[in-house]
Design an enzyme around this catalytic site. Sequence first.
Site, PDB file in Angstrom:
ATOM      1  CE  LYS A   1      -0.382  -0.181   5.013  1.00  0.00           C
ATOM      2  NZ  LYS A   1      -1.224  -0.612   6.392  1.00  0.00           N
TER       3      LYS A   1
ATOM      4  NE  ARG B   1      -6.629   0.781  11.243  1.00  0.00           N
ATOM      5  CZ  ARG B   1      -5.525   0.655  10.899  1.00  0.00           C
ATOM      6  NH1 ARG B   1      -4.420   1.427  11.008  1.00  0.00           N
ATOM      7  NH2 ARG B   1      -5.070  -0.576  10.617  1.00  0.00           N
TER       8      ARG B   1
ATOM      9  CE1 TYR C   1      13.187  31.486   5.496  1.00  0.00           C
ATOM     10  CE2 TYR C   1      13.595  29.219   5.213  1.00  0.00           C
ATOM     11  CZ  TYR C   1      13.431  30.476   4.610  1.00  0.00           C
ATOM     12  OH  TYR C   1      13.343  30.524   3.333  1.00  0.00           O
TER      13      TYR C   1
HETATM   14  C1  LIG Z   1      -0.266  -1.766   6.713  1.00  0.00           C
HETATM   15  C2  LIG Z   1      -1.209  -3.041   7.075  1.00  0.00           C
HETATM   16  C3  LIG Z   1      -0.230  -4.307   7.307  1.00  0.00           C
HETATM   17  C4  LIG Z   1       1.435  -3.930   7.422  1.00  0.00           C
HETATM   18  O1  LIG Z   1       1.812  -3.336   8.627  1.00  0.00           O
HETATM   19  P1  LIG Z   1       3.384  -3.218   9.134  1.00  0.00           P
HETATM   20  O2  LIG Z   1       3.337  -2.717  10.514  1.00  0.00           O
HETATM   21  O3  LIG Z   1       3.728  -2.302   8.100  1.00  0.00           O
HETATM   22  O4  LIG Z   1       3.860  -4.582   8.897  1.00  0.00           O
HETATM   23  C5  LIG Z   1      -0.881  -5.244   7.672  1.00  0.00           C
HETATM   24  N1  LIG Z   1      -2.063  -5.478   7.783  1.00  0.00           N
HETATM   25  C6  LIG Z   1      -2.951  -4.397   7.541  1.00  0.00           C
HETATM   26  C7  LIG Z   1      -4.433  -4.646   7.644  1.00  0.00           C
HETATM   27  C8  LIG Z   1      -2.253  -3.139   7.279  1.00  0.00           C
HETATM   28  O5  LIG Z   1      -3.209  -2.124   6.903  1.00  0.00           O
END
Ligand SMILES: *Cc1c(COP(=O)(O)O)cnc(C)c1O
Length: 370
Positions: free
Chosen positions: A39, A135, A267
């Site tokens: 993703k 979630r 800055y």
């Molecule tokens: C992003 C995600 C993962 C991977 O998590 P990591 O902490 O990057 O290994 C696994 N399962 C779901 C549902 C996710 O959204």
Amino acid sequence: MPRPIGARIDLAALRHNYLLARRRARAQEPGARAWAVVKANAYGHGLLRAAAVLGEVADGFALLDLDDAVTLREAGIRQPILLLEGFFEADDLAVCAAHRLSVVIHRIEQLQMLRRTALPVRLPIYLKFDSGMHRLGLNRQQLPAVRRELAELTAASLLGPVTLMTHFAEADAAGGASCIAWQLDRFARIIADWPEAADLPLSFANSAAILRYPQTAHAWVRPGIMLYGGSPFADQDAASLGLQPVMTLYSRILAVQEIEVGERVGYGGTFVAPRPTRVGVVACGYADGYPRHAPTGTPILVAGQRTRTLGRVSMDMLACDLTDLPAAAVDSPVVLWGAGLPADEVAAAAGTISYELFCALARRVPVVEV
Ligand SMILES: *Cc1c(COP(=O)(O)O)cnc(C)c1O
């Protein structure tokens, strides 16, 4: 000549990290398979780049966007592809069917859409239960309705293979197995009144769980950050976990300033020189994806030697301390994170996690593969 900044992506390291994740899972569960979680543009590493190298080895790819799933199919990826949030509306289902996607189901309405759409193929579904993260996911109260929908899908010959899934909220936390035990308990209670559930395959583990709680590796694990060489843990570095860095963000020194005691840098003048200071100006800023909130003292490598940033990060530049690196000069190579400087350390100094650094890599930074 373009700006001297770039990101090197080490494809062999990505493959190594994937195989390590799967090996860990299989040490526990011999038939375990591993979704390569790609993703967010493969956590900033490039979706097609990651798919090209992992396409030879990965059991499947997990991501969010339907368009990205189609992109993978069009690039020739034949493995299962899992939509981690499932489909968003009934119209998406024809595309899911055409490309043989697996879908997460986290709301009853998704099961209803599946039933009413009566697709010509039975999509593999991942029933996601909310075991306490609050979630996404189905809860215990919804279980009877879920079972009714499954029964109707079965009666209409519309039900594909079912896997049960949940996600840990604190598998990365210090505190031992109690960090996951409470969620495993809740998961068990959710499905307690559903006898057939005992025979269904499970998918629980993210990177942190694969590495620290291999007992949670079941039919499918879901490694993300570990593929990219990031440690999921604040208290354990990636190298000690056997992971190799994949992304190296590099640049060069553009200019050197010699300043007197009491002079200020950048800055807001937030850094005040406590001694005569050689300031190196690096061609990298927040518009390249470097975190603006990284404070003075964030680690950085110049000519292979570790030093620290000075003052505020600008859009296109940041400053670092060359006072104790007499050999460093204009054009000296700089590593912002990656090989020789773990992204996790830079992230910790900036109050974030390597996930965010990787995902924030800006489009304007040219990427080279090695
Ligand atoms: C992003 C995600 C993962 C991977 O998590 P990591 O902490 O990057 O290994 C696994 N399962 C779901 C549902 C996710 O959204």
